[in-house]
Write a protein that holds these residues in place. Structure first.
Motif, PDB file in Angstrom:
ATOM      1  N   THR A  12       0.901  -1.145   0.078  1.00  0.00           N
ATOM      2  CA  THR A  12       0.116   0.010  -0.099  1.00  0.00           C
ATOM      3  C   THR A  12       0.804   1.250   0.016  1.00  0.00           C
ATOM      4  O   THR A  12       2.130   1.129   0.083  1.00  0.00           O
ATOM      5  CB  THR A  12      -0.990  -0.021   1.007  1.00  0.00           C
ATOM      6  N   GLY A  13       0.210   2.485   0.103  1.00  0.00           N
ATOM      7  CA  GLY A  13       0.823   3.876   0.003  1.00  0.00           C
ATOM      8  C   GLY A  13      -0.007   4.543  -0.871  1.00  0.00           C
ATOM      9  O   GLY A  13      -1.084   4.406  -1.282  1.00  0.00           O
ATOM     10  N   ASN A 133       4.544  -0.701   3.472  1.00  0.00           N
ATOM     11  CA  ASN A 133       3.744   0.663   2.977  1.00  0.00           C
ATOM     12  C   ASN A 133       5.119   1.309   2.169  1.00  0.00           C
ATOM     13  O   ASN A 133       6.075   1.403   2.530  1.00  0.00           O
ATOM     14  CB  ASN A 133       3.470   1.375   4.126  1.00  0.00           C
ATOM     15  N   SER A 135       6.345   4.640   1.468  1.00  0.00           N
ATOM     16  CA  SER A 135       6.291   6.077   2.140  1.00  0.00           C
ATOM     17  C   SER A 135       7.036   6.973   1.198  1.00  0.00           C
ATOM     18  O   SER A 135       8.121   6.719   0.899  1.00  0.00           O
ATOM     19  CB  SER A 135       6.917   6.102   3.412  1.00  0.00           C
ATOM     20  N   ASP A 167       0.523   9.011   6.169  1.00  0.00           N
ATOM     21  CA  ASP A 167       1.618   8.254   5.997  1.00  0.00           C
ATOM     22  C   ASP A 167       2.168   7.547   7.325  1.00  0.00           C
ATOM     23  O   ASP A 167       2.650   6.151   7.319  1.00  0.00           O
ATOM     24  CB  ASP A 167       2.821   8.936   5.049  1.00  0.00           C
ATOM     25  N   LYS A 170       0.338   4.854   8.911  1.00  0.00           N
ATOM     26  CA  LYS A 170       0.525   3.730   8.191  1.00  0.00           C
ATOM     27  C   LYS A 170       2.014   2.855   8.454  1.00  0.00           C
ATOM     28  O   LYS A 170       2.075   1.742   8.375  1.00  0.00           O
ATOM     29  CB  LYS A 170       0.295   3.779   6.540  1.00  0.00           C
ATOM     30  N   SER A 174       2.588  -0.964   9.776  1.00  0.00           N
ATOM     31  CA  SER A 174       3.043  -1.796   8.768  1.00  0.00           C
ATOM     32  C   SER A 174       4.168  -2.708   9.154  1.00  0.00           C
ATOM     33  O   SER A 174       5.132  -2.273  10.044  1.00  0.00           O
ATOM     34  CB  SER A 174       3.420  -1.043   7.455  1.00  0.00           C
TER      35      SER A 174
END
Length: 204
Positions: A12-13, A133, A135, A167, A170, A174
């Motif tokens: 994800t991101g 993640n 970033s 961010d 997350k 993560s």
């Protein structure tokens, strides 16, 4: 020959973080990747039950005469309203989750990737073994999207960012973080995570 199921790894991101580029590197390493946002678009146009539910909640104008999704209408009427965004996500995400499970049964690799923007926001991280993640600084992300999507304004990009988990939040939840910044090369970061995931899949 092992009958082990592959590990399920989320990638994800936020918008403009570069997660699609990272996904391509994993694909070069032979890792099957499920692009959830692309599949969601396909399912919205092809899955009869999903089409019925979208029309029932957002009107028949959600689809054009040829049966394709009326993106202009949905962008204006749905994606500009946070409550309606929550509603359409609550309709589409279960359908994507089911589709992902079917896809996983066909894969033979040690682990698979599910690439999606809203892994934590949708709660689908609960069905995954690990989450990566990607970033990237906010200013860099906005600049990337402006260069990539000439139909979006800076205001629209910021609206999308506001609907996504920050961010920093997350990164905290993560399992792995890839920093997509100018002074950090992506390939060594991906290789390190790839090797770590292969180790986790080895029999104890």
């Amino acid at each position: 020959m092992s009958n082990k199921k592959p590990l399920l790894v989320g990638l994800t991101g936020g918008i403009g973080s570069g997660k699609s580029t990272v996904a391509k590197i994993f694909q070069i390493l032979g890792i099957p990747t499920y692009f959830a946002d692309d599949r969601a678009k396909w399912l919205m146009a092809n899955e009869p039950e999903l089409i019925k539910e979208i029309k029932s909640n957002f009107g028949t104008d959600s689809y054009l005469e040829d049966g394709s999704v009326n993106r202009a209408y949905l962008s204006k009427e749905v994606f500009s309203d946070p409550e309606k965004v929550k509603k359409i996500n609550s309709i589409v995400h279960p359908s994507v989750g089911k589709d992902f499970k079917s896809w996983v049964t066909l894969q033979k690799s040690p682990y698979v990737l599910k690439e999606a923007a809203l892994i934590f926001e949708s709660g689908s991280n609960q069905d995954l073994d690990y989450v990566i993640n990607v970033s990237s600084p906010l200013k860099v992300r906005v600049a990337r999207v402006l260069m990539r999507d000439d139909h979006r304004t800076e205001e629209q990009i910021n609206q999308i960012i506001d609907q996504q988990m920050p961010d920093e939040a997350k990164n905290k939840i993560s399992d792995f973080i890839i920093k997509n910044v100018d002074n950090k090369l992506l390939i060594p970061q991906v290789l390190k995570i790839h090797n770590a995931l292969l180790t986790k899949q080895e029999p104890s």
